[in-house]
Design an enzyme around this catalytic site. Structure first.
Site, PDB file in Angstrom:
ATOM      1  N   GLU A 116      17.298   3.998  -8.276  1.00 40.19           N
ATOM      2  CA  GLU A 116      15.911   4.479  -8.208  1.00 40.19           C
ATOM      3  C   GLU A 116      15.896   5.997  -8.114  1.00 40.19           C
ATOM      4  OE1 GLU A 116      14.088   2.401  -4.959  1.00 40.19           O
ATOM      5  OE2 GLU A 116      13.489   0.767  -6.264  1.00 40.19           O
ATOM      6  N   HIS A 241       2.146   7.375  -3.690  1.00 41.69           N
ATOM      7  CA  HIS A 241       2.740   6.798  -4.895  1.00 41.69           C
ATOM      8  C   HIS A 241       1.878   7.224  -6.071  1.00 41.69           C
ATOM      9  CE1 HIS A 241       4.383   4.027  -7.767  1.00 41.69           C
ATOM     10  NE2 HIS A 241       5.347   3.772  -6.914  1.00 41.69           N
ATOM     11  N   ARG A 288       8.368  11.988  -8.277  1.00 32.19           N
ATOM     12  CA  ARG A 288       7.201  11.276  -7.740  1.00 32.19           C
ATOM     13  C   ARG A 288       6.117  12.234  -7.235  1.00 32.19           C
ATOM     14  NH1 ARG A 288       7.922   6.812  -3.001  1.00 32.19           N
ATOM     15  NH2 ARG A 288       8.651   5.613  -4.765  1.00 32.19           N
ATOM     16  N   HIS A 349       1.210   5.661   0.326  1.00 37.36           N
ATOM     17  CA  HIS A 349       2.229   4.631   0.154  1.00 37.36           C
ATOM     18  C   HIS A 349       3.092   4.459   1.393  1.00 37.36           C
ATOM     19  CE1 HIS A 349       4.942   2.048  -1.918  1.00 37.36           C
ATOM     20  NE2 HIS A 349       5.943   2.911  -1.954  1.00 37.36           N
ATOM     21  N   ARG A 384      10.796  10.568   2.129  1.00 35.63           N
ATOM     22  CA  ARG A 384      11.678   9.393   2.174  1.00 35.63           C
ATOM     23  C   ARG A 384      12.356   9.168   0.823  1.00 35.63           C
ATOM     24  NH1 ARG A 384       9.957   3.407   0.915  1.00 35.63           N
ATOM     25  NH2 ARG A 384       8.739   4.620  -0.563  1.00 35.63           N
TER      26      ARG A 384
END
Ligand SMILES: Cc1cc2nc3c(=O)[nH]c(=O)nc-3n(C[C@H](O)[C@H](O)[C@H](O)COP(=O)(O)OP(=O)(O)OC[C@H]3O[C@@H](n4cnc5c(N)ncnc54)[C@H](O)[C@@H]3O)c2cc1C
Length: 525
Positions: A116, A241, A288, A349, A384
């Site tokens: 990821e 997100h 992101r 998120h 994170r």
């Protein structure tokens, strides 16, 4: 009054793992888990991607996973915690598998490791795109087998019991003696006296309205801990997100995994333009945070309520194989991804901060522990790394269990007062709570969302002050119900987000304030 050895608030990965371990090791002790909705409802249940842990010691290493985590955390991780969590991770995953979790394997029968964003190696253990569901299923099945766990669904923890409830005391050191809990079915408030209490109540996405989190994520545990005067930190680091399915409703939004962009989907505005290239040469594959800020900025500068993910050029059969639940959910909402673009917005998120705990999950209040998303352990720092959160929940549940094994708690002889709601009346007009909740969510989205600025944060702070006063008046005069409690909690955690945002005078990790950088792409001054 109910007495128990261990009280756990929340039935996600963190709370259930702790309950199972305590129940297994101490068959004579009583464990109560309270959870405010159906027992499976949690952020855990919706986790798609997986759990990051190093199983391939040839291609990968603990050092690489540590390094990736530190890079994502942008200088604010606690290295000792990062090392501990990452090294203990594989054992926690093995334990889950022993309890019955089925993770995907490859043709050789080895764990199928995914990759990821932010991970330099393949190390994400998963179950199709419904990993969280599989973990929750496994844990609940194990809980069923353990007779000393009493899992109370539809029981809403309202407040922690500390010295503040004994009006005759001026405490030098605070301790927790359990919690007041609302039985949501009978509408009565019970007192649960516990030797130790663990908050495992998850995140707070509902504060923003647009969120990938389910309706239960209202920051209750953090708000309770804050009112009890526990240390709370890093609340400004909310991870958004970039692509949650937008259906025009204000509630929870289904997450369209970032892997869909990795699979080749395009981001377009209503006119069909692929706007990402105007901001970052990586286009849809930018990080992101940049994609979230760009979508936020496109929406705020135009008339459209959302942007769109276009999958129409992709191999749809392959898509279905990779993302069965995304495909199905879109279809249920009349979006046929073979023909239609998917409307998406950034959505709250994950919360990187929370109730500060040490390596044993201890908060700043005696006999009060916290684990999972509600806690701030030092693992995530300012951002994170994907799939590190379930890992953190599993590892810290185990740390708390180990602490209890070595330091058996003792029962207090203190007399705990029952909940006192004399002089309050039933709230007849519940619409007022909905209105205030929507007002709060709009405020947070607009002024304390993906892109912030100091002036707006200050404005939001004074608007929130008014909402706080109004909510406190409702709280003082009415019998507590779930909605009123949740609103009060969301106001409390919004206050923490705004005040801690104002204190952060730089851009770091997932935190972005326009005053410290003019360019969406710049992370720091
Ligand atoms: C859509 C989505 C996808 C994700 N994907 C991933 C992923 O791939 N990998 C990863 O590592 N992480 C992922 N995450 C994050 C991860 O799921 C969570 O951080 C993790 O599950 C948190 O576990 P938890 O046990 O701390 O909290 P939760 O699982 O949220 O559980 C909290 C529990 O507390 C209960 N509760 C809350 N307030 C109260 C109260 N007042 N009284 C009683 N009970 C209460 C809730 O009902 C719930 O049972 C994802 C999250 C979402 C929303």
């Amino acid at each position: 009054m109910i007495e128990t050895d261990f009280l756990i608030i929340g039935s996600g990965a963190a709370g259930l793992t702790l309950a199972i371990k305590l129940a297994d090791a101490f068959p004579k002790k009583k464990i109560i888990v309270v959870t405010k909705s159906h027992q499976a409802e949690s952020n855990t249940k919706y986790a798609q991607g997986g759990v990051a842990a190093v199983f391939d010691l040839e291609g990968d290493s603990f050092e690489k996973h540590i390094e990736d985590t530190l890079i994502a955390g942008d200088g604010l991780c606690d290295r000792k915690v990062v090392e501990m969590v990452i090294k203990e991770g594989p054992n926690r995953l093995r334990e889950l598998m022993e309890w019955g979790a089925r993770f995907d394997t490859n043709a050789k029968g080895e764990l199928d490791l995914g990759k990821e964003g932010g991970h330099t190696e393949y190390r994400v253990i998963h179950h199709k795109d419904t990993t969280g569901h599989e973990i929750e299923r496994t844990l609940l099945a194990r809980v069923e087998q353990l007779r000393n766990i009493n899992l109370l669904s539809h029981h809403f923890a309202i407040d922690l019991i500390t010295e503040h409830h004994f009006s005759d005391l001026e405490p030098k050191k605070l301790s927790c003696y359990g919690a007041y809990v609302l039985d949501q079915i009978s509408a009565t408030i019970i007192t649960i006296k516990a030797d130790t209490t663990t908050i495992a109540s998850g995140g707070l996405g509902m504060v923003y309205g647009h969120t990938t989190n389910p309706a239960v994520a209202t920051g209750d545990g953090i708000a309770m801990a804050y009112r009890a005067k526990a240390r709370i930190e890093n609340m400004e680091f909310i991870q958004f997100h970039p692509t949650a399915l937008y259906d025009g409703k204000k509630g929870a939004s289904f997450l369209i995994s970032e892997a869909v962009r990795g699979f080749g989907a395009f981001l377009r505005n209503k006119k069909g333009e692929r706007f990402m290239f105007g901001y970052d040469k990586r286009g849809e594959l930018a990080s992101r945070d940049i994609v979230s800020r760009t979508i936020d900025s496109e929406i705020k500068s135009g008339e459209d309520e959302s942007m769109f993910l276009d999958c129409t050029h992709l191999d749809i059969e392959e898509f279905k194989r990779h993302f069965p639940s995304i495909y199905q959910t879109c279809l249920e909402r009349d979006i046929d991804i073979a023909k239609d673009w998917i409307p998406v917005v950034p959505a709250a998120h994950y919360l990187c901060g929370g109730v500060v705990v040490d390596m044993d999950g201890r908060t700043s209040i005696d006999n009060l522990f916290a684990c999972g998303e509600c806690s701030h352990t030092g693992l995530h720092g300012a951002n994170r790394l994907a799939s590190n959160s379930l890992l953190e929940a599993l590892v810290f549940a185990d740390r708390i269990f180990n602490f209890h094994s070595k330091n058996p708690p003792s029962r207090t002889t203190k007399r705990i007062p029952e909940w006192d709601d004399r002089g309050t009346v039933l709230l007849k007009n519940s619409k007022i709570l909905q209105q205030k909740t929507i007002e709060l969510q709009m405020l947070m989205r607009k002024y304390a969302g993906v892109v912030r600025n100091t002036e707006d944060l200050k404005g939001a702070s004074s608007h929130l002050g008014k909402l706080y006063q109004e909510t406190e008046v409702l709280y003082q005069n009415h019998k507590l119900n779930t909605e009123l409690s949740e609103l009060r909690n969301m106001v409390n955690v919004s206050y923490l987000i705004i005040e801690q945002s104002l204190k952060r005078q730089e851009n770091r990790g997932g935190y972005y304030n326009k005053n410290y950088s003019k360019n969406i792409l710049n992370q720091t001054l």
